[in-house]
Design a protein around this motif. Structure first.
Motif, PDB file in Angstrom:
ATOM      1  N   GLY A  13     -17.456  10.759  -3.887  1.00 21.62           N
ATOM      2  CA  GLY A  13     -17.149   9.336  -3.847  1.00 21.62           C
ATOM      3  C   GLY A  13     -16.819   8.726  -5.194  1.00 21.62           C
ATOM      4  N   ARG A  14     -17.582   9.075  -6.211  1.00 19.39           N
ATOM      5  CA  ARG A  14     -17.336   8.517  -7.549  1.00 19.39           C
ATOM      6  C   ARG A  14     -15.933   8.873  -8.035  1.00 19.39           C
ATOM      7  N   HIS A  15     -15.497  10.101  -7.770  1.00 20.87           N
ATOM      8  CA  HIS A  15     -14.147  10.514  -8.165  1.00 20.87           C
ATOM      9  C   HIS A  15     -13.090   9.684  -7.432  1.00 20.87           C
ATOM     10  N   GLY A 165     -15.844  18.706 -10.873  1.00 20.19           N
ATOM     11  CA  GLY A 165     -14.796  18.854 -11.877  1.00 20.19           C
ATOM     12  C   GLY A 165     -13.728  17.788 -11.713  1.00 20.19           C
ATOM     13  N   PRO A 166     -12.991  17.510 -12.788  1.00 19.12           N
ATOM     14  CA  PRO A 166     -11.956  16.472 -12.764  1.00 19.12           C
ATOM     15  C   PRO A 166     -10.683  16.956 -12.083  1.00 19.12           C
ATOM     16  N   ALA A 167      -9.713  16.051 -11.997  1.00 15.72           N
ATOM     17  CA  ALA A 167      -8.416  16.377 -11.394  1.00 15.72           C
ATOM     18  C   ALA A 167      -7.536  17.028 -12.448  1.00 15.72           C
ATOM     19  N   ILE A 168      -7.674  18.336 -12.592  1.00 10.76           N
ATOM     20  CA  ILE A 168      -6.848  19.067 -13.551  1.00 10.76           C
ATOM     21  C   ILE A 168      -6.198  20.244 -12.831  1.00 10.76           C
ATOM     22  N   GLY A 169      -5.006  20.598 -13.264  1.00 10.08           N
ATOM     23  CA  GLY A 169      -4.322  21.719 -12.644  1.00 10.08           C
ATOM     24  C   GLY A 169      -3.653  21.328 -11.339  1.00 10.08           C
ATOM     25  N   GLN A 170      -2.949  22.266 -10.769  1.00  7.20           N
ATOM     26  CA  GLN A 170      -2.226  22.022  -9.529  1.00  7.20           C
ATOM     27  C   GLN A 170      -3.091  22.360  -8.323  1.00  7.20           C
ATOM     28  N   ILE A 171      -2.670  21.854  -7.162  1.00  5.44           N
ATOM     29  CA  ILE A 171      -3.305  22.252  -5.915  1.00  5.44           C
ATOM     30  C   ILE A 171      -2.252  22.845  -4.989  1.00  5.44           C
ATOM     31  N   ASP A 172      -2.689  23.658  -4.066  1.00  6.28           N
ATOM     32  CA  ASP A 172      -1.824  24.171  -3.015  1.00  6.28           C
ATOM     33  C   ASP A 172      -2.125  23.385  -1.741  1.00  6.28           C
ATOM     34  N   VAL A 173      -1.081  23.054  -0.999  1.00  5.29           N
ATOM     35  CA  VAL A 173      -1.213  22.276   0.227  1.00  5.29           C
ATOM     36  C   VAL A 173      -0.410  22.960   1.323  1.00  5.29           C
ATOM     37  N   GLY A 174      -0.993  23.089   2.500  1.00  7.07           N
ATOM     38  CA  GLY A 174      -0.233  23.706   3.585  1.00  7.07           C
ATOM     39  C   GLY A 174      -1.092  24.019   4.786  1.00  7.07           C
ATOM     40  N   TRP A 175      -0.770  25.136   5.429  1.00  5.95           N
ATOM     41  CA  TRP A 175      -1.369  25.470   6.726  1.00  5.95           C
ATOM     42  C   TRP A 175      -2.022  26.845   6.653  1.00  5.95           C
ATOM     43  N   TYR A 176      -3.216  26.955   7.170  1.00  6.18           N
ATOM     44  CA  TYR A 176      -3.938  28.219   7.142  1.00  6.18           C
ATOM     45  C   TYR A 176      -3.136  29.291   7.880  1.00  6.18           C
ATOM     46  N   ARG A 187     -13.614  18.414  -7.047  1.00  7.89           N
ATOM     47  CA  ARG A 187     -13.769  17.093  -6.430  1.00  7.89           C
ATOM     48  C   ARG A 187     -12.734  16.108  -6.988  1.00  7.89           C
ATOM     49  N   GLY A 188     -12.379  16.272  -8.256  1.00 12.96           N
ATOM     50  CA  GLY A 188     -11.362  15.405  -8.837  1.00 12.96           C
ATOM     51  C   GLY A 188     -10.009  15.608  -8.187  1.00 12.96           C
ATOM     52  N   ASN A 189      -9.639  16.869  -7.925  1.00  9.43           N
ATOM     53  CA  ASN A 189      -8.370  17.154  -7.253  1.00  9.43           C
ATOM     54  C   ASN A 189      -8.380  16.647  -5.822  1.00  9.43           C
ATOM     55  N   LEU A 190      -9.525  16.771  -5.145  1.00  6.82           N
ATOM     56  CA  LEU A 190      -9.642  16.224  -3.798  1.00  6.82           C
ATOM     57  C   LEU A 190      -9.446  14.719  -3.805  1.00  6.82           C
ATOM     58  N   ALA A 191     -10.117  14.030  -4.735  1.00  7.71           N
ATOM     59  CA  ALA A 191      -9.999  12.573  -4.812  1.00  7.71           C
ATOM     60  C   ALA A 191      -8.551  12.150  -5.047  1.00  7.71           C
ATOM     61  N   LYS A 192      -7.868  12.844  -5.928  1.00  8.28           N
ATOM     62  CA  LYS A 192      -6.476  12.519  -6.216  1.00  8.28           C
ATOM     63  C   LYS A 192      -5.620  12.665  -4.967  1.00  8.28           C
ATOM     64  N   PHE A 193      -5.807  13.751  -4.213  1.00 11.17           N
ATOM     65  CA  PHE A 193      -5.014  13.968  -3.008  1.00 11.17           C
ATOM     66  C   PHE A 193      -5.324  12.914  -1.949  1.00 11.17           C
ATOM     67  N   LEU A 194      -6.600  12.577  -1.790  1.00 11.03           N
ATOM     68  CA  LEU A 194      -6.976  11.549  -0.812  1.00 11.03           C
ATOM     69  C   LEU A 194      -6.318  10.213  -1.127  1.00 11.03           C
ATOM     70  N   VAL A 195      -6.362   9.814  -2.384  1.00 10.87           N
ATOM     71  CA  VAL A 195      -5.763   8.530  -2.764  1.00 10.87           C
ATOM     72  C   VAL A 195      -4.242   8.604  -2.649  1.00 10.87           C
ATOM     73  N   ASP A 196      -3.650   9.773  -2.918  1.00  5.45           N
ATOM     74  CA  ASP A 196      -2.202   9.952  -2.713  1.00  5.45           C
ATOM     75  C   ASP A 196      -1.792   9.589  -1.292  1.00  5.45           C
ATOM     76  N   GLN A 197      -2.659   9.933  -0.332  1.00  5.59           N
ATOM     77  CA  GLN A 197      -2.293   9.774   1.082  1.00  5.59           C
ATOM     78  C   GLN A 197      -2.228   8.320   1.533  1.00  5.59           C
ATOM     79  N   VAL A 198      -2.760   7.411   0.744  1.00  2.00           N
ATOM     80  CA  VAL A 198      -2.692   5.988   1.105  1.00  2.00           C
ATOM     81  C   VAL A 198      -1.238   5.550   1.258  1.00  2.00           C
ATOM     82  N   ALA A 199      -0.393   6.017   0.354  1.00  2.00           N
ATOM     83  CA  ALA A 199       1.022   5.630   0.400  1.00  2.00           C
ATOM     84  C   ALA A 199       1.933   6.760   0.885  1.00  2.00           C
ATOM     85  N   ASP A 200       1.459   7.996   0.829  1.00  2.00           N
ATOM     86  CA  ASP A 200       2.273   9.154   1.206  1.00  2.00           C
ATOM     87  C   ASP A 200       2.320   9.291   2.726  1.00  2.00           C
TER      88      ASP A 200
END
Length: 214
Positions: A13-15, A165-176, A187-200
């Motif tokens: 949550g803090r992230h 950990g903070p939002a550093i480095g790339q993430i992979d996104v897709g389908w299992y 957790r930082g990368n997760l937070a970044k992706f979650l907030v991305d989805q507000v407008a994406d």
């Protein structure tokens, strides 16, 4: 724009709060204990209540452009069956009533997206999780199914093992089974992706899996 956040006092949550504030979003954060958000005093709106309090949930969601839920089982011995599903069910009902369309919910590979293929690694992890903590598995799966059957513009963000950990480095996104997805996510990368989805809009009514790039 304004985000209503549930699960804002958990480890992720803090992230999420810090990421959303960096981007200039207003935040209304729901919690049972306002003291856990004292660091952000005067910087966010805090609404106090539990997941059974519809009026308080309504106060949190009112005026929001999107809802992010980082809610997930935090106990192996929940007193109530499917507590997260019940809480998210109330959140869905309130967002529909207030005509807030966007809902982003954390989930796991326990829920399968129609675009998934077969992935031995993730399904083995899911089976082990189901055997070890069946109630939590059941709650996560039922919550995801409830969200996916709603009329909202939802996105289920399916995550592997989380690490601090903070939002550093790339993430992979897709389908299992179709995208190479690792078993760890900061957790930082997760937070970044979650907030991305507000407008994406790329993953509206879909359940992408995400992981740190390896």
């Amino acid at each position: 724009m304004k985000i209503a956040l549930f699960g804002g006092t958990g480890p992720t949550g803090r992230h999420i709060i810090e990421e959303a504030r960096r981007r200039g979003y207003e935040l209304s954060v729901y919690t049972r204990d306002a003291g856990k958000l004292s660091t952000f005093s005067g910087k966010i709106d805090v609404v106090v209540g539990d997941l059974n309090n519809r009026d308080a949930i309504k106060a949190c969601v009112a005026g929001a452009d999107a809802v992010i839920s980082a809610l997930g089982p935090n106990s192996m011995k929940a007193r109530q069956k499917r507590p997260i599903m019940r809480g998210v069910g109330t959140i869905i009902s309130v967002t529909e009533e207030l005509n807030v369309r966007r809902l982003i919910q954390i989930s796991t590979a326990a829920y399968r997206d129609p675009k998934d293929g077969f992935d031995f690694k993730s399904q083995t992890f899911v089976l082990l999780f189901k055997l070890l903590v069946h109630n939590a598995f059941d709650d996560i799966k039922a919550t995801a199914e409830l969200v996916s059957n709603s009329h909202l513009d939802w996105t289920l963000v399916r995550i592997p093992n989380l690490k601090d950990g903070p939002a550093i480095g790339q993430i992979d996104v897709g389908w299992y089974g179709k995208t190479k997805l690792g078993m760890k996510l900061s957790r930082g990368n997760l937070a970044k992706f979650l907030v991305d989805q507000v407008a994406d809009r790329d993953y509206v009514r879909a359940a992408p899996g995400i992981a740190d790039h390896v």
